[in-house]
Design an enzyme around this catalytic site. Sequence first.
Site, mmCIF file in Angstrom:
data_model
loop_
_atom_site.group_PDB
_atom_site.id
_atom_site.type_symbol
_atom_site.label_atom_id
_atom_site.label_comp_id
_atom_site.label_asym_id
_atom_site.label_seq_id
_atom_site.Cartn_x
_atom_site.Cartn_y
_atom_site.Cartn_z
ATOM 1 N N GLY A 11 -32.091 -48.789 -29.241
ATOM 2 C CA GLY A 11 -32.264 -49.008 -30.677
ATOM 3 C C GLY A 11 -33.391 -48.157 -31.234
ATOM 4 O O GLY A 11 -34.393 -47.938 -30.553
ATOM 5 N N ARG A 72 -26.244 -45.070 -27.369
ATOM 6 C CA ARG A 72 -26.095 -45.780 -26.102
ATOM 7 C C ARG A 72 -25.014 -45.036 -25.325
ATOM 8 O O ARG A 72 -24.059 -44.553 -25.914
ATOM 9 C CB ARG A 72 -25.749 -47.244 -26.358
ATOM 10 C CG ARG A 72 -26.897 -47.957 -27.086
ATOM 11 C CD ARG A 72 -26.803 -49.461 -27.047
ATOM 12 N NE ARG A 72 -28.134 -50.045 -27.213
ATOM 13 C CZ ARG A 72 -28.652 -50.415 -28.391
ATOM 14 N NH1 ARG A 72 -27.966 -50.248 -29.505
ATOM 15 N NH2 ARG A 72 -29.854 -50.945 -28.454
ATOM 16 N N ASP A 103 -36.140 -51.356 -22.513
ATOM 17 C CA ASP A 103 -36.004 -51.560 -21.060
ATOM 18 C C ASP A 103 -34.735 -50.946 -20.485
ATOM 19 O O ASP A 103 -34.750 -50.425 -19.368
ATOM 20 C CB ASP A 103 -36.143 -53.046 -20.700
ATOM 21 C CG ASP A 103 -35.182 -53.935 -21.450
ATOM 22 O OD1 ASP A 103 -34.518 -53.446 -22.389
ATOM 23 O OD2 ASP A 103 -35.082 -55.120 -21.093
ATOM 24 N N THR A 125 -39.559 -49.905 -29.195
ATOM 25 C CA THR A 125 -38.576 -50.918 -29.597
ATOM 26 C C THR A 125 -39.286 -51.923 -30.491
ATOM 27 O O THR A 125 -40.437 -52.269 -30.232
ATOM 28 C CB THR A 125 -37.945 -51.638 -28.379
ATOM 29 O OG1 THR A 125 -37.273 -52.815 -28.826
ATOM 30 C CG2 THR A 125 -38.975 -52.043 -27.349
ATOM 31 N N ASP A 127 -38.793 -54.938 -30.675
ATOM 32 C CA ASP A 127 -38.812 -56.290 -30.101
ATOM 33 C C ASP A 127 -40.111 -56.677 -29.389
ATOM 34 O O ASP A 127 -40.340 -57.856 -29.142
ATOM 35 C CB ASP A 127 -37.659 -56.445 -29.105
ATOM 36 C CG ASP A 127 -36.307 -56.431 -29.801
ATOM 37 O OD1 ASP A 127 -36.261 -56.778 -31.001
ATOM 38 O OD2 ASP A 127 -35.305 -56.070 -29.158
ATOM 39 N N ASP A 129 -40.750 -56.492 -26.336
ATOM 40 C CA ASP A 129 -40.303 -57.335 -25.215
ATOM 41 C C ASP A 129 -40.476 -56.640 -23.863
ATOM 42 O O ASP A 129 -39.755 -56.929 -22.920
ATOM 43 C CB ASP A 129 -38.827 -57.732 -25.423
ATOM 44 C CG ASP A 129 -37.914 -56.524 -25.531
ATOM 45 O OD1 ASP A 129 -38.425 -55.389 -25.652
ATOM 46 O OD2 ASP A 129 -36.685 -56.706 -25.498
ATOM 47 N N ARG A 171 -33.126 -60.907 -29.868
ATOM 48 C CA ARG A 171 -32.033 -61.579 -29.154
ATOM 49 C C ARG A 171 -32.551 -62.375 -27.972
ATOM 50 O O ARG A 171 -32.030 -63.427 -27.645
ATOM 51 C CB ARG A 171 -30.998 -60.551 -28.673
ATOM 52 C CG ARG A 171 -29.837 -60.393 -29.634
ATOM 53 C CD ARG A 171 -28.989 -59.234 -29.224
ATOM 54 N NE ARG A 171 -29.790 -58.013 -29.205
ATOM 55 C CZ ARG A 171 -29.409 -56.868 -28.643
ATOM 56 N NH1 ARG A 171 -28.261 -56.775 -28.054
ATOM 57 N NH2 ARG A 171 -30.185 -55.809 -28.689
#
Length: 319
Positions: A11, A72, A103, A125, A127, A129, A171
């Site tokens: 992303g 992707r 990741d 990213t 996120d 995360d 998510r």
Amino acid sequence: MRTIGVLTSGGDAPGMNAAIRAVVRQAAALNMEVIGIARGYAGLIQGDFRRLNTGAVADIIHRGGTILLTARSEEFRTEAGRAIALDNLRREGIEGLVVIGGDGSFHGAVHLAKKGMPTVGIPGTIDNDIAGTDYTIGFDTAVNTAVEAINRIRDTATSHERIFIIEVMGRHSGQIALAAGIAGGAESILIPEYPVDYDQVVERIERGRHRGKLHSIIVVAEGVGSALEVSREIGKRTKLESRVTILGHIQRGGAPTAFDCLLASRLGAHAVKLLASGASSRMVGIAANELVDRDLETILQEKKTIDPDLYRLAEVLAL
Ligand code: ATP
């Protein structure tokens, strides 16, 4: 090392361009050339390369998205796809690769490193995360976008004395929801790392109403489930109507904040210095505002956790 490649993958995130710029300019300072690879691993397999001189990255530090485009690639998940990618890198004379992504992208980078292509990952990213860094590039911008949206929605919530449920991205991670929820003064924050306690959500709404506060803002990370379901559940329990706003992709776009530009600049330059020093399969990050680097495979096995103090703080402040 004379020539390195750089790609963005997964992303997109605001600040990726600032990272690309830093990679190119730091490489130039070390007399290295940089080849930009379009569309992440997909472009690596297609051989979509472009030379990036220092002028090619002028005027991009403040732009959202990524000038290298991102994609992707299913093919890259196969041995055959990765063999083509590796051949293309070698044919182009690329001796080291900077991978800017999340990741998934780093799993790909580890594969390339194991085949002898030195790689360094930069966490890009929204996120936040990824273990091994306090912040990923794009997170701060996404949080600021979410907080701005929360503040706008609060005006309406206050005027109409309504409950608003705002779904933010994440998510598998409640990082954006927790940060934006605290900074935006939300009454309840629902994140996938903690079980959803509807009794507590309802109690907060009712406590507020007893005090005469008829509006309420509830921030939900998408990983918790649909915000519409949250709205229905609250309606069932309180008989009160609520409105739902799903922020979606507006959180991914826009100009990066100064924080993200600075972070991307530092991480981009650090990644190049690491490659130049002979490192491979590392990820750069910041910890307590210091530049750090860690083994990529180790980081991928770790899980970034929510700071429990921050979660508790959210509960205390929302009272
Ligand atoms: P974001 O967190 O923003 O989604 P990401 O880097 O995690 O970013 P992914 O879609 O998971 O995004 O991964 C990007 C690309 O990396 C994939 O399309 C694929 O080409 C490659 N990739 C992901 N996982 C692996 C893997 N296990 N092995 C090889 N390549 C992988």
